[in-house]
Design a protein around this motif. Structure first.
Motif, short mmCIF file in Angstrom:
data_model
loop_
_atom_site.label_atom_id
_atom_site.label_comp_id
_atom_site.label_asym_id
_atom_site.label_seq_id
_atom_site.Cartn_x
_atom_site.Cartn_y
_atom_site.Cartn_z
N GLU A 25 0.82 -1.21 0.00
CA GLU A 25 0.00 0.00 0.00
C GLU A 25 0.86 1.26 0.00
OE1 GLU A 25 -3.32 2.18 2.87
OE2 GLU A 25 -2.83 0.06 3.18
N ALA A 26 1.99 1.23 0.68
CA ALA A 26 2.83 2.43 0.81
C ALA A 26 3.82 2.57 -0.35
CB ALA A 26 3.60 2.39 2.13
N PHE A 27 3.89 1.59 -1.24
CA PHE A 27 4.85 1.60 -2.34
C PHE A 27 4.62 2.78 -3.28
CE2 PHE A 27 5.67 -0.01 -6.76
CZ PHE A 27 7.06 0.04 -6.71
N ASP A 28 5.72 3.37 -3.74
CA ASP A 28 5.66 4.45 -4.72
C ASP A 28 5.77 3.86 -6.13
OD1 ASP A 28 6.03 6.58 -6.42
OD2 ASP A 28 7.71 7.47 -5.34
N PRO A 29 4.66 3.72 -6.87
CA PRO A 29 4.71 3.03 -8.17
C PRO A 29 5.46 3.79 -9.25
CG PRO A 29 2.53 3.98 -7.81
CD PRO A 29 3.30 4.18 -6.53
N TYR A 39 8.38 5.83 -8.77
CA TYR A 39 9.84 5.84 -8.61
C TYR A 39 10.36 4.67 -7.78
CZ TYR A 39 9.58 10.58 -10.44
OH TYR A 39 9.36 11.68 -11.24
N GLY A 40 9.49 3.82 -7.29
CA GLY A 40 9.95 2.74 -6.44
C GLY A 40 10.20 3.23 -5.02
N GLY A 41 10.42 2.29 -4.14
CA GLY A 41 10.66 2.63 -2.75
C GLY A 41 9.38 3.02 -2.04
N TRP A 42 9.54 3.70 -0.90
CA TRP A 42 8.40 4.03 -0.05
C TRP A 42 8.48 5.48 0.37
CZ3 TRP A 42 11.04 -0.48 -0.21
CH2 TRP A 42 10.29 -1.63 -0.53
N TYR A 99 3.57 0.47 13.17
CA TYR A 99 4.79 0.81 12.43
C TYR A 99 4.67 0.60 10.92
CZ TYR A 99 6.76 0.61 17.14
OH TYR A 99 7.02 0.82 18.47
N GLY A 100 3.55 0.07 10.44
CA GLY A 100 3.35 -0.10 9.00
C GLY A 100 4.43 -0.93 8.35
N TYR A 101 4.96 -0.41 7.22
CA TYR A 101 5.95 -1.17 6.46
C TYR A 101 7.33 -1.17 7.12
CZ TYR A 101 7.38 3.41 4.57
OH TYR A 101 7.80 4.71 4.42
N TYR A 102 7.50 -0.41 8.20
CA TYR A 102 8.80 -0.37 8.89
C TYR A 102 9.10 -1.67 9.65
CZ TYR A 102 9.40 4.60 7.94
OH TYR A 102 9.57 5.82 7.33
N VAL A 103 8.11 -2.54 9.81
CA VAL A 103 8.33 -3.76 10.59
C VAL A 103 8.36 -5.00 9.69
CG1 VAL A 103 7.49 -2.88 12.77
CG2 VAL A 103 5.87 -3.88 11.17
N ALA A 104 8.86 -4.82 8.47
CA ALA A 104 9.01 -5.98 7.59
C ALA A 104 9.92 -7.03 8.21
CB ALA A 104 9.56 -5.54 6.23
N GLY A 105 10.95 -6.59 8.96
CA GLY A 105 11.84 -7.54 9.62
C GLY A 105 11.12 -8.37 10.66
N TYR A 106 10.14 -7.77 11.32
CA TYR A 106 9.33 -8.50 12.30
C TYR A 106 8.50 -9.57 11.59
CZ TYR A 106 5.61 -9.33 15.74
OH TYR A 106 4.71 -9.91 16.60
#
Length: 588
Positions: free
Chosen positions: A161-165, A167-170, A478-485
């Motif tokens: 959902e937070a992806f920047d289509p 330029y890529g990234g967030w 934390y949204g997409y910041y917790v991908a490591g979790y």
């Protein structure tokens, strides 16, 4: 011009502040930061600023990279940070970079406010911490059964959902790569085949390598882009961010079949080995200055000018990250000399920055400093787990086990997870309260899952579960910041594909089997070499019987699946087992 009379953070300094009843002016800086340098060399040498400091303040300067414990409690959103503290070290207010006129105004107003409102300030601080403690205790109440694979999908949705289509990234402003998100999506793409995940990874990695944050001359990446399109970099280069990007470019090259990603990975390795590697210690320096003049030049011009200033501090957590990247590069890039470099780095970390029963110290500048920082322990356990797989030495699991045992004894939080620092009765101000970081706890939890299987000590699996359970109530914040979790949760529920090579670890076939297993990208794979002559305890725990020549036993978790003697057949057998497992999961 005179310089501010900076003091170091210490009990004595705060005792002096209390005796003189003066507030403390705290400056947090990092060595590669141009704004930090400008503030120290210009703003803090302004005579009006100096007069105010001499009259009413105790000035303390801290290198934020050497003291992440202090930085994590007083940073106001970047560097340089200027924080105004009570004589006991409690935060009154703070800011980031300011010009001399504004700093003079702040010094005068905060000093006046402190003198007139000491009791009120103290009351407000106590109320704030009481409320924070109340919230934390509520979050610590675990819900049985709340840890579930559904967390993986929730975090996946947040990332997509937070992806920047475009330029890529967030995000829509400055861009950081968020390596945990990229790693997590690669894992999920391999498991699900969802094309959206491939699109996010490729778009982001393509834009990064074609944009201004990649340095095609020296190799390596600048820390981040100030613009959404990746074209205007902040020109510092830092070891940890490059080590993380090395790993995800190699992983993406394997998963997506992109040879150009391997070229980027080779560039990162070149920068690390040519500029950051210290042949004297075998470890890596911390960072390289942001130097616009240097980076505006071509290769010849850079050689004439000489490289930017390098911070020669050796940080444990960043070197542990570099070790993981080099071990992986030794196989993926077919550069065995990189394994030797990684082995030497690991040897230095264990010899100079590790003490049994105390764990890892944070940094080395000729001697060791600052024990017990959770980030160092977590990334070192992860690195030791990787090292044992890539060089076939199961003895490297022993310090990993000791570090985890030390954490369980000294830094385990009520309700699960681990505090960022050990308890210290002499701590000052914010350091008297210990924090729990979901990022560092996630790194540690994933490492403990892998360590549990490799050491056959499944109490570490219980510790990993309790750690992950501790954040079930808060991870969504934390949204997409917790991908490591989410990655750690996924590994906990998705039992690893465990390849155990049994036999003389220096036998050519054992090395070929290990190499074949490690070169095959399977996100859950664990590879272990058990040599009957060197690993009698683990051999006994494993239940395997050695044959005349080395053999690879394949298991999913604890369930045996196959035995393979031919290294050329091993990758196909691994892929078959994973393919059948994923097909079964889709049906259910």
């Amino acid at each position: 011009m005179a310089e501010a009379p900076w003091l170091e953070w210490s009990e004595e300094v705060f005792k002096k502040a209390q005796e003189e009843d003066k507030p403390v002016l705290l400056l947090l800086v990092v060595p590669w930061c141009r704004y930090c340098r400008d503030m120290q060399e210009r703003v803090f040498r302004d005579e009006r600023v100096l007069r105010n400091i001499r009259r009413g303040w105790i000035p303390v300067r801290v290198n934020a990279e050497k003291r992440p414990d202090i930085d994590g409690r007083y940073n106001m959103g970047g560097w340089p940070t200027v924080a105004f503290l009570t004589p006991k070290g409690e935060l009154i207010t703070g800011t980031i970079f300011v010009e001399p006129e504004e700093l003079v105004s702040l010094l005068e107003r905060v000093e006046d406010f402190y003198k007139k409102n000491k009791e009120k300030i103290e009351e407000n601080i106590q109320e704030k911490w009481a409320e924070k403690e109340k919230r934390e205790k509520a979050a610590l109440r675990k819900e049985e059964g709340a840890l579930s694979p559904a967390i993986v999908q929730t975090v996946t949705d947040s990332i997509l959902e937070a992806f920047d289509p475009e330029y890529g990234g967030w995000g829509k402003g400055q861009k950081f790569p968020h390596p945990e998100s990229i790693d997590f999506l690669l894992v999920q793409y391999v498991k699900t085949g969802d094309p959206r995940m491939r699109e996010v990874v490729e778009k982001t990695l393509d834009q990064m390598m074609k944009g201004g944050i990649y340095d095609p001359v020296d190799g390596g990446f600048f820390r981040y882009s100030t613009t959404r399109d990746w074209k205007v970099p902040h020109l510092e280069k830092v070891l940890d961010s490059n080590a993380a990007r090395l790993v995800f470019y190699m992983d993406a090259a394997q998963v997506l079949g992109r040879e150009d990603y391997l070229d980027v990975a080779r560039g990162i390795v070149d920068w690390m080995m040519n500029f950051m590697y210290d042949p004297e210690t075998g470890a890596f320096f911390g960072s390289m200055d942001a130097d616009p003049d240097y980076y505006a030049r071509d290769a010849e011009g850079r050689r004439e000018l000489g490289p930017p200033k390098i911070d020669r501090t050796i940080y444990t957590n960043w070197n542990a990250m570099a070790v993981v990247g080099l071990y992986l590069a030794s196989v993926v890039l077919e550069k065995p000399e990189l394994r030797e470099a990684a082995d030497r780095t690991m040897e230095f970390l264990l010899d100079r920055l590790y003490i049994k029963g105390k764990g890892m110290f944070h940094y080395w500048d000729g001697t060791y400093h600052l024990p017990g920082i959770l980030s160092d322990q977590a990334y070192m356990v992860r690195a030791l787990v990787f090292a044992s797989q890539f060089n076939g030495n199961a003895d490297l699991l022993l310090p990993a086990e000791d570090i985890v045992e030390t954490l369980l004894d000294r830094q385990k939080a009520e309700g699960g997870g681990f505090y960022d620092i050990p308890r210290n009765p002499h701590s000052i101000g914010g350091l008297r309260r210990r924090n729990r970081s979901i990022l560092e706890n996630s790194v540690l939890a994933e490492a403990m899952v892998r360590l549990a299987y490799l050491s056959r000590r499944f109490e570490f699996l219980d510790a990993a579960r309790e750690t992950l359970e501790a954040f079930v109530k808060v991870y969504k914040e934390y949204g997409y910041y917790v991908a490591g979790y989410a990655r750690a949760v996924d590994l906990f529920f998705y039992e690893p594909l465990f390849v155990t090579v049994v036999g003389d670890r220096n036998h050519p076939r054992a090395e070929a089997l290990r190499h074949a297993a490690l070169k095959t990208y399977e996100p859950s794979v664990l590879v272990q070499s058990l040599d009957p002559a060197h690993d009698p305890i683990l051999m006994g725990r494993s239940g395997y019987t050695p044959r005349e020549t080395p053999v690879a036993y394949l298991c999913v978790g604890k369930t045996s699946k196959a035995a393979v003697e031919d290294p050329d057949r091993l990758p196909a057998e691994m892929e078959r087992i994973e393919r059948e497992r994923r097909a079964r999961e889709k049906r259910t």
